[in-house]
Motif scaffolding. Structure first.
Motif: not given
Length: 343
Positions: A251-253, A280, A285, A311-312, A315-316, A319
């Motif tokens: 996942g990417t932020v 995680w 990372s 993953q969702w 990421r949230c 963030r």
């Protein structure tokens, strides 16, 4: 002494036939219950085929009783016997379909114990498509048997099958949309293009493959909508799949920040945050500045998770916590627009 050629004899014969059929049904149910003590699935099999088996026995009993008594000597018995034959074929197809469905469901349940992840999805998809294809074949055979019982249709069908043009007829039918989707459905199952449970992006929609039928695929969208797509779509157009070989995913932020952002502090905070999050999976990372233009720098945070759902959430969480930390500890790092005013 009963006169079996009379209508009274017919009624008695039908009664006896029904009693015999009922005895056979009850006897088999008793055997299934006794066997279920050592073979648990026998009870489930009995429950699954009970209605079809009872109906088939009743139709067969009435047919035999009518044939050997008064109705069998009537002129109209030919038509009535034909109707009974059709009923017997339909109920036999129903019974066979119930047996096949029970067998395939048992295989799918066993695969869920023996396999997991991508292997489970692949084998389950193949079994589901084979199951539906087998049911279609049973239905076609039953309907074909009924149609070929009509003399006129039998002559036409025999002539058609004997003709040299049958290959071109089949090829022409396969070229049609419905048969094209049928062939695509079989191709999907055995080429491992997609599988039930795969996470995909189709037509810009993120979702999960919920159903693979012989002619269409149902994608379960994340917001509970359903996207129905023809099978041929997946053999002719590119799709994005997140679970081709494994459920694990990155996942990417991205954070657009001011040039004064303390990168080392951001990196340390990011590592602290993901260490505290159970989503995680500790595979990967990273925190890097990946761009610097338009008056700000872009910080990319990459983290791994065991599946797309984790993953969702990961990421949230990252963030939100990074934004809160930057607001409280480093407000100077928040993006801003600079304007130079000359006097």
């Amino acid at each position: 002494m009963i006169d079996w050629t009379s209508w009274t004899g017919t009624g008695v014969a039908i009664g006896i036939a029904l009693v015999v059929a009922l005895a056979i049904v009850l006897g088999l149910r008793l055997v299934a219950r006794l066997l279920s003590r050592r073979v648990p699935w026998m009870r489930d099999l009995d429950h699954r085929v009970r209605r079809a088996w009872v109906t088939f026995c009743i139709v067969l009993a009435i047919w035999i009783a009518g044939a050997v008594t008064a109705p069998g000597r009537q002129e109209w018995w030919g038509s009535a016997s034909h109707v009974m034959f059709i009923a017997a074929m339909v109920t036999a197809g129903w019974l066979l379909a119930a047996l096949v469905s029970f067998g395939f469901e048992g295989l799918i349940a066993r695969e869920q114990v023996s396999f997991s992840g991508a292997d489970l999805r692949r084998r389950r998809t193949q079994l589901i498509v084979l199951h539906r294809l087998t049911l279609v074949v049973i239905g076609v055979i039953a309907v074909g048997a009924v149609l070929f019982s009509f003399p006129a249709l039998r002559v036409v069908g025999t002539s058609l099958l004997a003709s040299a043009g049958i290959v071109s007829v089949i090829a022409g039918l396969a070229a049609q949309s419905i048969f094209g989707n049928l062939i695509a459905g079989i191709q999907i199952a055995f080429t491992d293009t997609i599988r039930v449970g795969d996470v995909v992006v189709v037509e810009g929609e993120w979702g999960t493959i919920g159903e693979i039928n012989l002619s269409y695929v149902v994608v379960y969208i994340w917001d509970e909508r359903r996207l129905v797509v023809p099978c041929s779509y997946f053999t002719t157009k590119p799709i994005e799949t997140w679970t081709r070989k494994s459920d694990a995913i990155l996942g990417t932020v991205f954070l657009d920040l001011d040039w004064r952002v303390p990168i080392d502090d951001v990196r340390a905070k990011f590592e602290q945050i993901i260490e505290s999050l159970p989503e995680w999976d500790r595979r990967s990372s990273s925190c890097w500045v990946t761009d610097s233009q338009g008056g700000h720098v872009t910080v990319r945070l990459v983290m791994s998770a065991k599946n797309s759902d984790d993953q969702w959430v990961l990421r949230c969480q990252v963030r939100e916590q990074m934004v809160t930390w930057l607001q409280q500890e480093h407000p100077e790092a928040l993006p801003r627009t600079r304007v130079s005013v000359e006097s």
